[in-house]
Write a protein that holds these residues in place. Structure first.
Motif, PDB file in Angstrom:
ATOM      1  N   ASP A 115       0.829  -1.207   0.000  1.00 21.03           N
ATOM      2  CA  ASP A 115       0.000   0.000   0.000  1.00 21.03           C
ATOM      3  C   ASP A 115       0.864   1.258   0.000  1.00 21.03           C
ATOM      4  O   ASP A 115       0.583   2.220  -0.715  1.00 21.03           O
ATOM      5  CB  ASP A 115      -0.940   0.022   1.210  1.00 21.03           C
ATOM      6  CG  ASP A 115      -2.081  -0.972   1.097  1.00 21.03           C
ATOM      7  OD1 ASP A 115      -2.339  -1.479  -0.018  1.00 21.03           O
ATOM      8  OD2 ASP A 115      -2.722  -1.251   2.133  1.00 21.03           O
ATOM      9  N   ALA A 116       1.910   1.273   0.818  1.00 22.55           N
ATOM     10  CA  ALA A 116       2.804   2.430   0.892  1.00 22.55           C
ATOM     11  C   ALA A 116       3.544   2.634  -0.421  1.00 22.55           C
ATOM     12  O   ALA A 116       3.713   3.771  -0.883  1.00 22.55           O
ATOM     13  CB  ALA A 116       3.789   2.257   2.045  1.00 22.55           C
ATOM     14  N   GLU A 118       2.485   1.655  -3.392  1.00 22.61           N
ATOM     15  CA  GLU A 118       1.487   2.117  -4.356  1.00 22.61           C
ATOM     16  C   GLU A 118       1.249   3.615  -4.199  1.00 22.61           C
ATOM     17  O   GLU A 118       1.137   4.345  -5.190  1.00 22.61           O
ATOM     18  CB  GLU A 118       0.175   1.354  -4.165  1.00 22.61           C
ATOM     19  CG  GLU A 118      -0.926   1.807  -5.097  1.00 22.61           C
ATOM     20  CD  GLU A 118      -2.244   1.101  -4.853  1.00 22.61           C
ATOM     21  OE1 GLU A 118      -3.200   1.409  -5.586  1.00 22.61           O
ATOM     22  OE2 GLU A 118      -2.351   0.266  -3.932  1.00 22.61           O
ATOM     23  N   LYS A 119       1.209   4.090  -2.947  1.00 23.49           N
ATOM     24  CA  LYS A 119       1.001   5.514  -2.695  1.00 23.49           C
ATOM     25  C   LYS A 119       2.133   6.347  -3.291  1.00 23.49           C
ATOM     26  O   LYS A 119       1.887   7.414  -3.863  1.00 23.49           O
ATOM     27  CB  LYS A 119       0.883   5.784  -1.202  1.00 23.49           C
ATOM     28  CG  LYS A 119       0.575   7.222  -0.876  1.00 23.49           C
ATOM     29  CD  LYS A 119       0.401   7.435   0.607  1.00 23.49           C
ATOM     30  CE  LYS A 119       0.084   8.856   0.993  1.00 23.49           C
ATOM     31  NZ  LYS A 119       0.404   9.915   0.114  1.00 23.49           N
ATOM     32  N   ASP A 123       1.238   9.100  -6.063  1.00 25.67           N
ATOM     33  CA  ASP A 123       1.607  10.503  -5.860  1.00 25.67           C
ATOM     34  C   ASP A 123       2.384  11.031  -7.052  1.00 25.67           C
ATOM     35  O   ASP A 123       2.182  12.159  -7.494  1.00 25.67           O
ATOM     36  CB  ASP A 123       2.425  10.674  -4.572  1.00 25.67           C
ATOM     37  CG  ASP A 123       1.597  10.506  -3.313  1.00 25.67           C
ATOM     38  OD1 ASP A 123       0.356  10.467  -3.399  1.00 25.67           O
ATOM     39  OD2 ASP A 123       2.205  10.384  -2.229  1.00 25.67           O
TER      40      ASP A 123
END
Length: 128
Positions: A115-116, A118-119, A123
């Motif tokens: 998840d991190a 992917e963020k 961004d």
């Protein structure tokens, strides 16, 4: 979300070429972010000894991103100061059962790390 407006195929091609260059630049950042999350989970799963010696918990590191034919990666785990002792915990010995903190940390942190990562990519795309 990013808004995309194109007048022609050349602009579209240039946009995607720039996006590919940007993705190459953030690969290392995303790998480091995900690696730190896995390292945090590994640290949480290993106990501190009462001995006056370097502790495994304090020596779990994330390497610099490396690249092979199979892709980019980071190595996460105990550094050279303590890796010889970490093997005994992870795999056990003839007189001690295994306490697999490395594998357990990777399993526990996998979804959070993805998840991190992917963020980081999203961004970058939003800034495009």
């Amino acid at each position: 979300m990013a808004n995309f407006e194109f007048d022609g195929i050349d602009e579209l091609e240039q946009f995607f070429e720039k996006l590919a260059d940007d993705i190459d630049k953030v690969d290392n950042q995303a790998l480091k972010v995900g690696g730190e999350i896995i390292a945090k989970h590994q640290r949480e799963n290993v106990n501190r000894s009462g001995k006056d010696q370097p502790h495994i918990q304090d020596n779990i590191t994330v390497s610099r991103p490396k690249e092979t034919n199979e892709g980019k990666f980071v190595t996460i785990g105990p550094n050279k100061k303590v890796d010889w002792r970490a093997k005994f915990l992870e795999y056990g010995t003839s007189k001690m059962p295994p306490y697999p903190f490395i594998e357990k940390g990777a399993d526990e942190g996998e979804a959070e790390a993805l998840d991190a990562m992917e963020k980081v990519y999203m961004d970058m795309i939003d800034r495009a």
